[in-house]
Design a protein around this motif. Structure first.
Motif, PDB file in Angstrom:
ATOM      1  N   PHE A  88       0.831  -1.200   0.000  1.00  0.00           N
ATOM      2  CA  PHE A  88       0.000   0.000   0.000  1.00  0.00           C
ATOM      3  C   PHE A  88       0.871   1.258   0.000  1.00  0.00           C
ATOM      4  N   TYR A  89       1.839   1.302   0.907  1.00  0.00           N
ATOM      5  CA  TYR A  89       2.685   2.493   0.983  1.00  0.00           C
ATOM      6  C   TYR A  89       3.564   2.637  -0.250  1.00  0.00           C
ATOM      7  N   LEU A  90       4.041   1.503  -0.762  1.00  0.00           N
ATOM      8  CA  LEU A  90       4.850   1.578  -1.977  1.00  0.00           C
ATOM      9  C   LEU A  90       4.011   2.106  -3.133  1.00  0.00           C
ATOM     10  N   LEU A  91       2.769   1.649  -3.173  1.00  0.00           N
ATOM     11  CA  LEU A  91       1.887   2.110  -4.251  1.00  0.00           C
ATOM     12  C   LEU A  91       1.724   3.627  -4.197  1.00  0.00           C
ATOM     13  N   LEU A  92       1.535   4.139  -2.967  1.00  0.00           N
ATOM     14  CA  LEU A  92       1.413   5.590  -2.812  1.00  0.00           C
ATOM     15  C   LEU A  92       2.689   6.294  -3.255  1.00  0.00           C
ATOM     16  N   ALA A 135       2.228  11.210  -8.732  1.00  0.00           N
ATOM     17  CA  ALA A 135       1.846  12.407  -7.986  1.00  0.00           C
ATOM     18  C   ALA A 135       2.702  12.565  -6.726  1.00  0.00           C
ATOM     19  N   HIS A 136       3.261  11.461  -6.241  1.00  0.00           N
ATOM     20  CA  HIS A 136       4.108  11.519  -5.049  1.00  0.00           C
ATOM     21  C   HIS A 136       5.503  11.986  -5.447  1.00  0.00           C
ATOM     22  N   TRP A 137       6.226  12.634  -4.498  1.00  0.00           N
ATOM     23  CA  TRP A 137       7.530  13.188  -4.889  1.00  0.00           C
ATOM     24  C   TRP A 137       8.495  12.102  -5.335  1.00  0.00           C
ATOM     25  N   PHE A 138       8.443  10.902  -4.650  1.00  0.00           N
ATOM     26  CA  PHE A 138       9.388   9.838  -4.999  1.00  0.00           C
ATOM     27  C   PHE A 138       9.105   9.303  -6.405  1.00  0.00           C
ATOM     28  N   GLY A 139       7.826   8.952  -6.633  1.00  0.00           N
ATOM     29  CA  GLY A 139       7.453   8.446  -7.952  1.00  0.00           C
ATOM     30  C   GLY A 139       7.730   9.473  -9.036  1.00  0.00           C
ATOM     31  N   GLY A 140       7.401  10.743  -8.737  1.00  0.00           N
ATOM     32  CA  GLY A 140       7.636  11.818  -9.691  1.00  0.00           C
ATOM     33  C   GLY A 140       9.121  11.984  -9.991  1.00  0.00           C
ATOM     34  N   GLU A 145      10.450   9.128 -12.085  1.00  0.00           N
ATOM     35  CA  GLU A 145       9.969   9.249 -13.456  1.00  0.00           C
ATOM     36  C   GLU A 145      10.697  10.374 -14.185  1.00  0.00           C
ATOM     37  N   HIS A 146      10.950  11.445 -13.436  1.00  0.00           N
ATOM     38  CA  HIS A 146      11.617  12.601 -14.028  1.00  0.00           C
ATOM     39  C   HIS A 146      13.078  12.280 -14.357  1.00  0.00           C
ATOM     40  N   ILE A 147      13.772  11.657 -13.414  1.00  0.00           N
ATOM     41  CA  ILE A 147      15.214  11.398 -13.570  1.00  0.00           C
ATOM     42  C   ILE A 147      15.466  10.248 -14.540  1.00  0.00           C
ATOM     43  N   ALA A 148      14.836   9.095 -14.260  1.00  0.00           N
ATOM     44  CA  ALA A 148      15.164   7.897 -15.020  1.00  0.00           C
ATOM     45  C   ALA A 148      14.117   7.572 -16.085  1.00  0.00           C
ATOM     46  N   GLY A 149      13.038   8.305 -16.099  1.00  0.00           N
ATOM     47  CA  GLY A 149      11.987   8.018 -17.064  1.00  0.00           C
ATOM     48  C   GLY A 149      11.285   6.698 -16.788  1.00  0.00           C
ATOM     49  N   LEU A 150      11.366   6.266 -15.485  1.00  0.00           N
ATOM     50  CA  LEU A 150      10.755   4.976 -15.144  1.00  0.00           C
ATOM     51  C   LEU A 150       9.400   5.199 -14.486  1.00  0.00           C
ATOM     52  N   LYS A 151       8.416   4.486 -14.974  1.00  0.00           N
ATOM     53  CA  LYS A 151       7.138   4.502 -14.297  1.00  0.00           C
ATOM     54  C   LYS A 151       7.123   3.308 -13.347  1.00  0.00           C
ATOM     55  N   LEU A 152       6.967   3.566 -12.051  1.00  0.00           N
ATOM     56  CA  LEU A 152       7.121   2.469 -11.099  1.00  0.00           C
ATOM     57  C   LEU A 152       5.804   1.757 -10.795  1.00  0.00           C
ATOM     58  N   PHE A 161       2.491  -0.158 -11.254  1.00  0.00           N
ATOM     59  CA  PHE A 161       1.981  -1.095 -12.260  1.00  0.00           C
ATOM     60  C   PHE A 161       2.965  -1.335 -13.401  1.00  0.00           C
ATOM     61  N   SER A 162       4.249  -1.510 -13.040  1.00  0.00           N
ATOM     62  CA  SER A 162       5.234  -1.812 -14.075  1.00  0.00           C
ATOM     63  C   SER A 162       6.247  -2.807 -13.517  1.00  0.00           C
ATOM     64  N   PHE A 163       7.021  -3.398 -14.420  1.00  0.00           N
ATOM     65  CA  PHE A 163       8.015  -4.381 -13.997  1.00  0.00           C
ATOM     66  C   PHE A 163       9.086  -3.734 -13.129  1.00  0.00           C
ATOM     67  N   SER A 164       9.531  -2.525 -13.490  1.00  0.00           N
ATOM     68  CA  SER A 164      10.574  -1.866 -12.675  1.00  0.00           C
ATOM     69  C   SER A 164      10.066  -1.607 -11.272  1.00  0.00           C
ATOM     70  N   GLY A 165       8.784  -1.291 -11.141  1.00  0.00           N
ATOM     71  CA  GLY A 165       8.205  -1.101  -9.816  1.00  0.00           C
ATOM     72  C   GLY A 165       8.265  -2.387  -9.012  1.00  0.00           C
ATOM     73  N   LEU A 166       7.998  -3.502  -9.684  1.00  0.00           N
ATOM     74  CA  LEU A 166       8.078  -4.798  -8.999  1.00  0.00           C
ATOM     75  C   LEU A 166       9.493  -5.062  -8.512  1.00  0.00           C
ATOM     76  N   VAL A 167      10.491  -4.717  -9.344  1.00  0.00           N
ATOM     77  CA  VAL A 167      11.888  -4.943  -8.949  1.00  0.00           C
ATOM     78  C   VAL A 167      12.210  -4.140  -7.693  1.00  0.00           C
ATOM     79  N   VAL A 168      11.847  -2.856  -7.691  1.00  0.00           N
ATOM     80  CA  VAL A 168      12.124  -2.011  -6.526  1.00  0.00           C
ATOM     81  C   VAL A 168      11.436  -2.581  -5.285  1.00  0.00           C
TER      82      VAL A 168
END
Lengths: 288, 224
Positions: free
Chosen positions: B61-65, B70-75, B78-85, B87-94
């Motif tokens: 739940f917290y990772l999803l947030l 919209a969250h600073w970490f996810g943003g 996405e901004h730095i590495a162009g990764l969408k975390l 619902f994606s495979f890279s998110g699963l890895v993290v």
């Protein structure tokens, strides 16, 4: 060569005390630190090696600060050979691997072979440390310490875990190597015999301070008594026999019985360290 | 009948990548944790252990947030590495790296702590730096713990369900790993397909653990 004046708070078995030492070591000298465990001997070695830090004071080597108020030379740069009580051989490396790992950059591999030959480790060179006896491990540890071409050799109770025969043989070996390389050496020891055999200068340390200093004869008092024969021993038992007492002593690895007068015997108790001396008699040598 | 190998392949890919990253981050961290005298050490140790006790859904739940753009970490990511975390495979890895962290760090840390201190000190007096000491002296002597840590982390990532469900969703080929596929097939009453996935996971995990125990026994026999 080494000038040292350090203070460090230590925690002993009977509460805290302060290690307060001031001493100098001359080039090529073999010095022994003698005293009870917990007196601060190993701490002194560790401070010299750069593994522990004094609270204050200085350590100078040929005028260059190893430790002072605003300088710390890391252990890696001191070029000190340290032989640990447990030998600290690397279990994942063979005898040769341990010695080669210690070589400084640019040293030809041949030096490892030389040391292996010098320490008679040729047949053991491909064994792993856990396949070696205590004495063999000790020889490897010594060879490894020398492989790094140290300026100062520190030996922390190097012979304490060995049987008597091995101990004598290795003491000779250490002495031979120390003279061959002219190495300034500091050894920690509990064994009076060992101190006599190896070093010309003893520092007796109690509760962090040097209480006596000099040649082994001066420090252990044999010189004053003028004895011709003098052995260090440990009292094992005291039994009353008529008007005198029979004291059983352990001298080296031999058990000796000696007669003592009542007033002397009362001063002793099992475990006490004594000097066994003899004057005015004709020693007989029997070849064996 | 042909089965879809995709979820199984995805599962092992995820576990392999996560384990690799865990080793790169976790081993130096475990070494640092074993030797630090920092006051905050208990706090860090507790944080590392959290995934052991926390319900996976809480972490998910917290990772999803956090992963949401919209969250600073996810943003930021996405901004730095162009990764969408999210619902994606890279998110699963993290998420897997975080979730399996204690499984690698604990055995490796205790391995470091059980080595006599004189080993690294001896290397230092021989003029070897920290990195050389770690590589040539410390790591080779905790091989059983390294193996145990890596395998536990790998196996744990394979068995992950709650976190993956929360942050991965169920996208075929992207986030639909075997544990999710099993759940999915059971929901759809496809017991046959569920059985296939379950059996493959069971067999592979058993084989890996068996291999580890055999290797470790041989290894220990050589040391002791």
């Amino acid at each position: 060569m080494i000038e040292l004046d350090i203070r460090k708070k230590l925690l002993g078995a009977h509460g805290g005390f302060t290690l307060e030492l001031k001493l100098s070591l001359r080039e090529g000298e073999f010095v022994t630190l003698f005293g009870e465990s917990g007196a601060g001997k190993t701490t002194l070695l560790r401070c010299l090696a750069g593994l522990s830090e004094p609270d204050s004071g200085y350590i100078l080597c040929n005028g260059k600060p190893w430790f002072s108020r605003d300088a710390r030379l890391p252990a890696q740069q001191r070029r000190v050979g340290y032989m640990f009580q447990d030998y600290a051989l690397f279990p994942n490396m063979s005898v040769r691997g341990n010695i080669e790992f210690a070589l400084r950059k640019g040293t030809p591999r041949q030096r490892a072979s030389e040391l292996i030959e010098l320490m008679a480790l040729g047949e053991l060179q491909h064994r792993m440390p856990n396949m070696l006896s205590g004495g063999q491990q000790q020889r490897v540890a010594l060879a490894r310490a020398l492989a790094a071409e140290p300026r100062l050799l520190l030996l922390d109770e190097p012979f304490s875990a060995l049987d008597h025969e091995t101990r004598l043989r290795l003491q000779d070996e250490v002495l031979r190597l120390q003279r061959r390389y002219g190495l300034t050496t500091v050894m920690v020891s509990h064994d009076v015999g060992e101190v006599y055999r190896l070093s010309r200068r003893v520092l007796m340390i109690e509760h962090g301070r040097i209480v006596r200093e000099g040649s082994p004869e001066e420090v252990f008092g044999a010189g004053q008594a003028g004895g011709k024969f003098c052995f260090a021993g440990e009292v094992l038992a005291i039994e009353a026999a008529d008007v005198v007492f029979a004291v059983t002593l352990l001298v080296g690895n031999q058990i000796v019985r000696v007669i003592a007068a009542a007033e002397e015997a009362h001063k002793l108790e099992p475990g006490a360290r004594v000097m066994l001396m003899s004057k005015a008699f004709n020693p007989v040598l029997v070849a064996c | 009948m042909s089965y879809d190998w995709q979820p199984i392949w995805l599962t092992f890919k995820l576990a392999a990548i996560a384990t690799f990253i865990l080793c790169v981050i976790g081993i130096p961290f475990a070494w640092w944790l074993a030797h630090t005298r920092m006051r905050a050490k208990p706090v860090l140790e507790a944080l590392v252990s959290m995934p052991l006790v926390l319900p996976p859904s809480v972490l998910g739940f917290y990772l999803l947030l956090a992963f949401s753009p919209a969250h600073w970490f996810g943003g930021f990511v996405e901004h730095i590495a162009g990764l969408k975390l999210a619902f994606s495979f890279s998110g699963l890895v993290v998420a897997s790296v975080i979730f399996s962290f204690p499984f690698l760090v604990h055995p490796v840390q205790s391995g470091f702590q059980n080595l006599p201190r004189s080993l690294s000190e001896a290397a230092y007096t021989l003029g070897k730096g920290r990195w050389q000491t770690l590589r040539h002296v410390l790591l080779p002597n905790i091989k059983p713990q390294l193996l145990a840590g890596a395998v536990l982390a790998f196996a744990h990532t394979i068995g992950e369900f709650g976190v993956v469900l929360m942050i991965g969703g169920n996208l075929p080929g992207q986030t639909r790993v075997a544990s999710i596929a099993i759940y999915d097939e059971v929901e759809a009453m496809n017991y046959d397909a569920a059985n296939f996935y379950a059996l493959v996971l069971f067999a592979v995990c058993f084989a890996i653990l068996l291999a580890v125990h055999i290797i470790n026994r041989k290894f220990l026999a050589r040391i002791v």
